[in-house]
Design a protein around this motif. Structure first.
Motif, PDB file in Angstrom:
ATOM      1  N   ASP A 116       0.838  -1.197   0.000  1.00  0.00           N
ATOM      2  CA  ASP A 116       0.000   0.000   0.000  1.00  0.00           C
ATOM      3  C   ASP A 116       0.877   1.251   0.000  1.00  0.00           C
ATOM      4  OD1 ASP A 116      -2.190   1.645   0.067  1.00  0.00           O
ATOM      5  OD2 ASP A 116      -2.497   1.462   2.226  1.00  0.00           O
ATOM      6  N   ALA A 117       1.682   1.372  -1.043  1.00  0.00           N
ATOM      7  CA  ALA A 117       2.579   2.525  -1.182  1.00  0.00           C
ATOM      8  C   ALA A 117       3.048   2.591  -2.627  1.00  0.00           C
ATOM      9  CB  ALA A 117       3.770   2.408  -0.242  1.00  0.00           C
ATOM     10  N   PRO A 118       3.305   3.793  -3.162  1.00  0.00           N
ATOM     11  CA  PRO A 118       3.822   3.909  -4.532  1.00  0.00           C
ATOM     12  C   PRO A 118       5.153   3.172  -4.686  1.00  0.00           C
ATOM     13  CG  PRO A 118       3.067   6.037  -3.711  1.00  0.00           C
ATOM     14  CD  PRO A 118       3.065   5.107  -2.539  1.00  0.00           C
ATOM     15  N   SER A 119       5.408   2.673  -5.886  1.00  0.00           N
ATOM     16  CA  SER A 119       6.622   1.888  -6.125  1.00  0.00           C
ATOM     17  C   SER A 119       7.881   2.692  -5.863  1.00  0.00           C
ATOM     18  CB  SER A 119       6.628   1.368  -7.568  1.00  0.00           C
ATOM     19  OG  SER A 119       6.548   2.444  -8.499  1.00  0.00           O
ATOM     20  N   VAL A 120       7.876   3.996  -6.154  1.00  0.00           N
ATOM     21  CA  VAL A 120       9.077   4.809  -5.922  1.00  0.00           C
ATOM     22  C   VAL A 120       9.356   4.941  -4.426  1.00  0.00           C
ATOM     23  CG1 VAL A 120       7.832   7.022  -5.910  1.00  0.00           C
ATOM     24  CG2 VAL A 120      10.246   6.950  -6.571  1.00  0.00           C
ATOM     25  N   VAL A 121       8.310   4.939  -3.605  1.00  0.00           N
ATOM     26  CA  VAL A 121       8.489   5.000  -2.158  1.00  0.00           C
ATOM     27  C   VAL A 121       9.092   3.695  -1.648  1.00  0.00           C
ATOM     28  CG1 VAL A 121       7.267   5.155   0.049  1.00  0.00           C
ATOM     29  CG2 VAL A 121       6.650   6.684  -1.833  1.00  0.00           C
ATOM     30  N   VAL A 122       8.603   2.570  -2.147  1.00  0.00           N
ATOM     31  CA  VAL A 122       9.147   1.264  -1.750  1.00  0.00           C
ATOM     32  C   VAL A 122      10.605   1.144  -2.186  1.00  0.00           C
ATOM     33  CG1 VAL A 122       8.925  -1.226  -2.040  1.00  0.00           C
ATOM     34  CG2 VAL A 122       6.876   0.181  -1.819  1.00  0.00           C
ATOM     35  N   GLU A 123      10.909   1.605  -3.404  1.00  0.00           N
ATOM     36  CA  GLU A 123      12.290   1.553  -3.889  1.00  0.00           C
ATOM     37  C   GLU A 123      13.211   2.408  -3.032  1.00  0.00           C
ATOM     38  OE1 GLU A 123      14.926   2.555  -7.919  1.00  0.00           O
ATOM     39  OE2 GLU A 123      12.744   2.797  -7.933  1.00  0.00           O
ATOM     40  N   ALA A 124      12.754   3.593  -2.650  1.00  0.00           N
ATOM     41  CA  ALA A 124      13.570   4.460  -1.796  1.00  0.00           C
ATOM     42  C   ALA A 124      13.791   3.824  -0.436  1.00  0.00           C
ATOM     43  CB  ALA A 124      12.902   5.821  -1.645  1.00  0.00           C
ATOM     44  N   ALA A 125      12.768   3.157   0.108  1.00  0.00           N
ATOM     45  CA  ALA A 125      12.912   2.495   1.403  1.00  0.00           C
ATOM     46  C   ALA A 125      13.910   1.360   1.330  1.00  0.00           C
ATOM     47  CB  ALA A 125      11.554   1.982   1.877  1.00  0.00           C
ATOM     48  N   ARG A 126      13.939   0.657   0.207  1.00  0.00           N
ATOM     49  CA  ARG A 126      14.834  -0.491   0.074  1.00  0.00           C
ATOM     50  C   ARG A 126      16.242  -0.092  -0.359  1.00  0.00           C
ATOM     51  NH1 ARG A 126      10.528  -4.580  -2.885  1.00  0.00           N
ATOM     52  NH2 ARG A 126       9.783  -5.608  -0.982  1.00  0.00           N
ATOM     53  N   GLN A 127      16.352   0.854  -1.270  1.00  0.00           N
ATOM     54  CA  GLN A 127      17.643   1.184  -1.857  1.00  0.00           C
ATOM     55  C   GLN A 127      18.301   2.422  -1.248  1.00  0.00           C
ATOM     56  OE1 GLN A 127      18.917  -0.988  -3.923  1.00  0.00           O
ATOM     57  NE2 GLN A 127      17.022  -2.194  -4.019  1.00  0.00           N
ATOM     58  N   GLY A 128      17.546   3.268  -0.587  1.00  0.00           N
ATOM     59  CA  GLY A 128      18.108   4.484  -0.010  1.00  0.00           C
ATOM     60  C   GLY A 128      17.703   5.729  -0.753  1.00  0.00           C
ATOM     61  N   THR A 129      17.505   5.624  -2.056  1.00  0.00           N
ATOM     62  CA  THR A 129      17.082   6.772  -2.862  1.00  0.00           C
ATOM     63  C   THR A 129      16.382   6.264  -4.112  1.00  0.00           C
ATOM     64  OG1 THR A 129      17.801   8.812  -3.970  1.00  0.00           O
ATOM     65  CG2 THR A 129      19.262   6.896  -4.106  1.00  0.00           C
ATOM     66  N   ALA A 130      15.493   7.072  -4.657  1.00  0.00           N
ATOM     67  CA  ALA A 130      14.769   6.722  -5.870  1.00  0.00           C
ATOM     68  C   ALA A 130      14.234   7.993  -6.493  1.00  0.00           C
ATOM     69  CB  ALA A 130      13.637   5.742  -5.586  1.00  0.00           C
ATOM     70  N   SER A 131      14.006   7.945  -7.799  1.00  0.00           N
ATOM     71  CA  SER A 131      13.504   9.113  -8.529  1.00  0.00           C
ATOM     72  C   SER A 131      12.325   8.711  -9.398  1.00  0.00           C
ATOM     73  CB  SER A 131      14.603   9.727  -9.403  1.00  0.00           C
ATOM     74  OG  SER A 131      15.679  10.175  -8.618  1.00  0.00           O
ATOM     75  N   ALA A 132      11.478   9.689  -9.690  1.00  0.00           N
ATOM     76  CA  ALA A 132      10.317   9.462 -10.544  1.00  0.00           C
ATOM     77  C   ALA A 132      10.009  10.738 -11.305  1.00  0.00           C
ATOM     78  CB  ALA A 132       9.111   9.020  -9.725  1.00  0.00           C
ATOM     79  N   ASP A 133       9.298  10.586 -12.420  1.00  0.00           N
ATOM     80  CA  ASP A 133       8.935  11.755 -13.214  1.00  0.00           C
ATOM     81  C   ASP A 133       7.584  12.325 -12.802  1.00  0.00           C
ATOM     82  OD1 ASP A 133       7.286   9.782 -14.105  1.00  0.00           O
ATOM     83  OD2 ASP A 133       7.929   9.831 -16.192  1.00  0.00           O
ATOM     84  N   HIS A 134       7.065  11.871 -11.676  1.00  0.00           N
ATOM     85  CA  HIS A 134       5.811  12.417 -11.144  1.00  0.00           C
ATOM     86  C   HIS A 134       5.914  12.429  -9.621  1.00  0.00           C
ATOM     87  CE1 HIS A 134       5.399   8.037 -11.098  1.00  0.00           C
ATOM     88  NE2 HIS A 134       4.607   8.206 -10.057  1.00  0.00           N
ATOM     89  N   GLU A 135       5.149  13.299  -9.008  1.00  0.00           N
ATOM     90  CA  GLU A 135       5.180  13.401  -7.560  1.00  0.00           C
ATOM     91  C   GLU A 135       4.323  12.305  -6.941  1.00  0.00           C
ATOM     92  OE1 GLU A 135       4.979  16.835  -4.089  1.00  0.00           O
ATOM     93  OE2 GLU A 135       4.107  17.218  -6.063  1.00  0.00           O
TER      94      GLU A 135
END
Length: 260
Positions: free
Chosen positions: A175-194
């Motif tokens: 129950d979270a956007p994929s970019v948020v999960v990626e940031a939690a797992r990898q330390g940082t993540a980027s996306a072209d939308h907020e």
């Protein structure tokens, strides 16, 4: 055109083929680098249970300065709500606080009314975690024989509370956007939308907890969209023209025995 010892005709053609492939792939490169789009960057901060501070950030005071909640489900977590925390500290000190609500059930297993304690699931005060609850005061009755409902706090495990309010990233449907999960797992993540950031920690595979927050918003360069369109349109054209040129440079020769 004469060739030197290194750049033989075969190597020159091979290099030209590589350049052609690069031009053909420019639309993919433009899309991957977001040269013409706004980029949002997200990072993480670890959330731990400390013997002194309770549920807190692990040595990262920046989020406290940025007024980032540990969890919206934990009352009195960062940032401090002065009125809320003053009320909860008084509740801890006095054990109960009376309300103007009354019930006919002295056991009060589940009231059929809202008494305003469902805004958050836990409260943290002075490093200790509590669960907001209510109780029928058997010593106080009104003229109708109804028992007064009092607000109270029950002591709770900080570790259990953190696990309870967190989002489990190990499940199939997170129950979270994929970019948020990626940031939690990898330390940082980027996306072209907020992305809509969950206002609570995310629990990852090794049972560690991270609060994800947005750190940057990069606008495209003034000519970024223009360059993106030019590269996407003309890159493949240039690549095809190079492939066409190479196709006319291929020489086919037959080596075999001569006939009788």
């Amino acid at each position: 055109m004469p060739s030197n010892g290194f750049l033989t005709p075969f190597r020159r053609d091979l290099l030209l083929a590589v350049v052609a492939l690069v031009f053909l792939a420019t639309p993919v490169g433009v899309s991957a680098t977001n040269i013409s789009e706004t980029t949002y960057t997200y990072e993480r901060a670890e959330v731990i249970v400390d013997d002194e501070d309770g549920i807190t950030y692990a040595g990262d005071p920046r989020l406290k300065l940025f007024n980032t909640h540990l969890s919206e489900d934990i009352g009195c977590s960062v940032p401090q709500d002065i009125r809320l925390c003053a009320f909860e500290r008084q509740l801890v000190a006095n054990a109960t606080i009376p309300t103007e609500v009354y019930t006919s059930n002295p056991s009060l297993p589940s009231p059929a009314f809202d008494i305003g304690i469902d805004r958050y699931r836990y409260v943290q005060s002075n490093g200790s975690v509590y669960e907001p609850t209510y109780a029928a005061n058997r010593t106080v009755q009104n003229e109708n024989g109804l028992y007064r409902v009092d607000l109270t706090l029950e002591s709770a495990s900080a570790t259990d509370a953190l696990r309870d309010v967190s989002i489990d990233a190990t499940t199939e449907n997170v129950d979270a956007p994929s970019v948020v999960v990626e940031a939690a797992r990898q330390g940082t993540a980027s996306a072209d939308h907020e992305a809509e950031i969950p206002q609570t920690p995310v629990r990852v595979d090794d049972d560690t907890y991270y609060r994800v927050y947005r750190t940057d918003r990069n606008e495209p360069a003034p000519l970024g969209p223009f360059y993106g369109i030019v590269l996407s349109l003309f890159g493949p054209i240039i690549g095809l023209s190079l492939i066409y040129r190479l196709s006319h440079r291929i020489e086919i020769s037959y080596v075999g025995e001569e006939g009788p």
